[in-house]
Design an enzyme around this catalytic site. Sequence first.
Site, PDB file in Angstrom:
ATOM      1  N   GLY A  40       0.771  -1.243   0.000  1.00 37.02           N
ATOM      2  CA  GLY A  40       0.000   0.000   0.000  1.00 37.02           C
ATOM      3  C   GLY A  40       0.796   1.284   0.000  1.00 37.02           C
ATOM      4  CG  ASP A  49      -0.797   2.240   3.432  1.00 37.80           C
ATOM      5  OD1 ASP A  49      -0.519   2.129   4.636  1.00 37.80           O
ATOM      6  OD2 ASP A  49      -1.203   1.280   2.743  1.00 37.80           O
ATOM      7  CG  ASP A 106      -7.589   1.070  10.956  1.00 42.56           C
ATOM      8  OD1 ASP A 106      -8.192   1.675  11.844  1.00 42.56           O
ATOM      9  OD2 ASP A 106      -8.119   0.194  10.254  1.00 42.56           O
ATOM     10  CE  LYS A 113      -9.749   3.492   7.638  1.00 40.62           C
ATOM     11  NZ  LYS A 113     -10.222   2.118   7.540  1.00 40.62           N
ATOM     12  CG  PHE A 117     -12.343  -0.687   3.552  1.00 42.65           C
ATOM     13  CD1 PHE A 117     -11.405  -1.230   4.418  1.00 42.65           C
ATOM     14  CD2 PHE A 117     -12.167  -0.862   2.186  1.00 42.65           C
ATOM     15  CE1 PHE A 117     -10.330  -1.951   3.929  1.00 42.65           C
ATOM     16  CE2 PHE A 117     -11.091  -1.578   1.692  1.00 42.65           C
ATOM     17  CZ  PHE A 117     -10.169  -2.127   2.568  1.00 42.65           C
ATOM     18  NE  ARG A 161      -2.309  -3.255  -3.601  1.00 48.85           N
ATOM     19  CZ  ARG A 161      -2.309  -3.344  -2.270  1.00 48.85           C
ATOM     20  NH1 ARG A 161      -2.204  -2.267  -1.538  1.00 48.85           N
ATOM     21  NH2 ARG A 161      -2.401  -4.514  -1.674  1.00 48.85           N
TER      22      ARG A 161
HETATM   23  P1  IMP Z   1      -3.098  -1.122  11.426  1.00 47.17           P
HETATM   24  O1  IMP Z   1      -2.694   0.311  11.696  1.00 47.17           O
HETATM   25  O2  IMP Z   1      -2.142  -2.111  12.006  1.00 47.17           O
HETATM   26  O3  IMP Z   1      -4.526  -1.377  11.830  1.00 47.17           O
HETATM   27  O4  IMP Z   1      -3.064  -1.427   9.877  1.00 47.17           O
HETATM   28  C1  IMP Z   1      -2.855  -0.479   8.948  1.00 47.17           C
HETATM   29  C2  IMP Z   1      -2.785  -1.148   7.593  1.00 47.17           C
HETATM   30  O5  IMP Z   1      -4.036  -1.746   7.245  1.00 47.17           O
HETATM   31  C3  IMP Z   1      -2.495  -0.106   6.525  1.00 47.17           C
HETATM   32  O6  IMP Z   1      -1.114   0.001   6.287  1.00 47.17           O
HETATM   33  C4  IMP Z   1      -3.283  -0.604   5.333  1.00 47.17           C
HETATM   34  O7  IMP Z   1      -2.461  -1.453   4.555  1.00 47.17           O
HETATM   35  C5  IMP Z   1      -4.421  -1.393   5.936  1.00 47.17           C
HETATM   36  N1  IMP Z   1      -5.668  -0.570   6.000  1.00 47.17           N
HETATM   37  C6  IMP Z   1      -6.189   0.009   7.097  1.00 47.17           C
HETATM   38  N2  IMP Z   1      -7.331   0.682   6.806  1.00 47.17           N
HETATM   39  C7  IMP Z   1      -7.531   0.519   5.477  1.00 47.17           C
HETATM   40  C8  IMP Z   1      -8.565   0.989   4.566  1.00 47.17           C
HETATM   41  O8  IMP Z   1      -9.518   1.714   4.899  1.00 47.17           O
HETATM   42  N3  IMP Z   1      -8.415   0.617   3.267  1.00 47.17           N
HETATM   43  C9  IMP Z   1      -7.381  -0.169   2.839  1.00 47.17           C
HETATM   44  N4  IMP Z   1      -6.400  -0.621   3.654  1.00 47.17           N
HETATM   45  C10 IMP Z   1      -6.474  -0.291   4.965  1.00 47.17           C
HETATM   46 MG    MG Z   2       0.245  -0.680   4.863  1.00 45.87          MG
END
Ligand code: IMP
Ligand code: MG
Length: 184
Positions: free
Chosen positions: A48, A104, A107, A135, A156, A169
């Site tokens: 991503g 990218d 979250d 987010k 999402f 992408r």
């Molecule tokens: P986290 O911060 O560990 O929850 O994960 C973050 C990763 O999840 C990001 O680097 C993205 O690759 C993926 N991700 C989180 N939210 C989204 C979304 O809304 N769309 C697409 N990928 C997402």
């Molecule tokens: Mg990522």
Amino acid sequence: MHEDIKEILFSEEQIQQRIKEIGAALTEEYAPVAARGEKIVLLSVLRGAAIFMCDLAREIKLPLEMDFMAVSSYGNGVKSSGVVNIVKDVTTDLTGKHVIIAEDILDSGLTLSYLLKNLGSRNPASLAVVTLLRKDVEPQAAIDCKHIGFTCKNEFIVGYGLDYAERYRNLPYVGILKPEVYSK
Ligand code: IMP
Ligand code: MG
């Protein structure tokens, strides 16, 4: 692809403008490092963040190395579990270098939290995170970001590197998918 998008959150122009600003700020912040002859490594996590990293790299007007990691997170694939498996490691020796992680979207923060611990143990001179998107949620792991491009609502989203089932992408903007696309 465009017909699957319900709403554009950040246009191509907005994204490129913001990357110029972040690149200019990083250029200023890391200029002393470069002047001392110390090495800067721009690092991204496939897949991503690759698009953001490549655009950002061209806005940082300093010598730098680029490298990539790939991780898989155990779990159901939709929500991050925080248990991360390094599928592809960097090939650069990070010892004594200034590492900037280009992400990218932030979250839960669990993936980055793991990576920061892992990369931190390799004795970089410094370690910083720059994320294009964050987010608007309460993170499970607090991540200290040097720069955040935009904060977006908790939906999402796809585009500009972000995928749904490996699609979208290559959209130049970031947007919300129409719900009927998920239910297909
Ligand atoms: P986290 O911060 O560990 O929850 O994960 C973050 C990763 O999840 C990001 O680097 C993205 O690759 C993926 N991700 C989180 N939210 C989204 C979304 O809304 N769309 C697409 N990928 C997402
Ligand atoms: Mg990522």
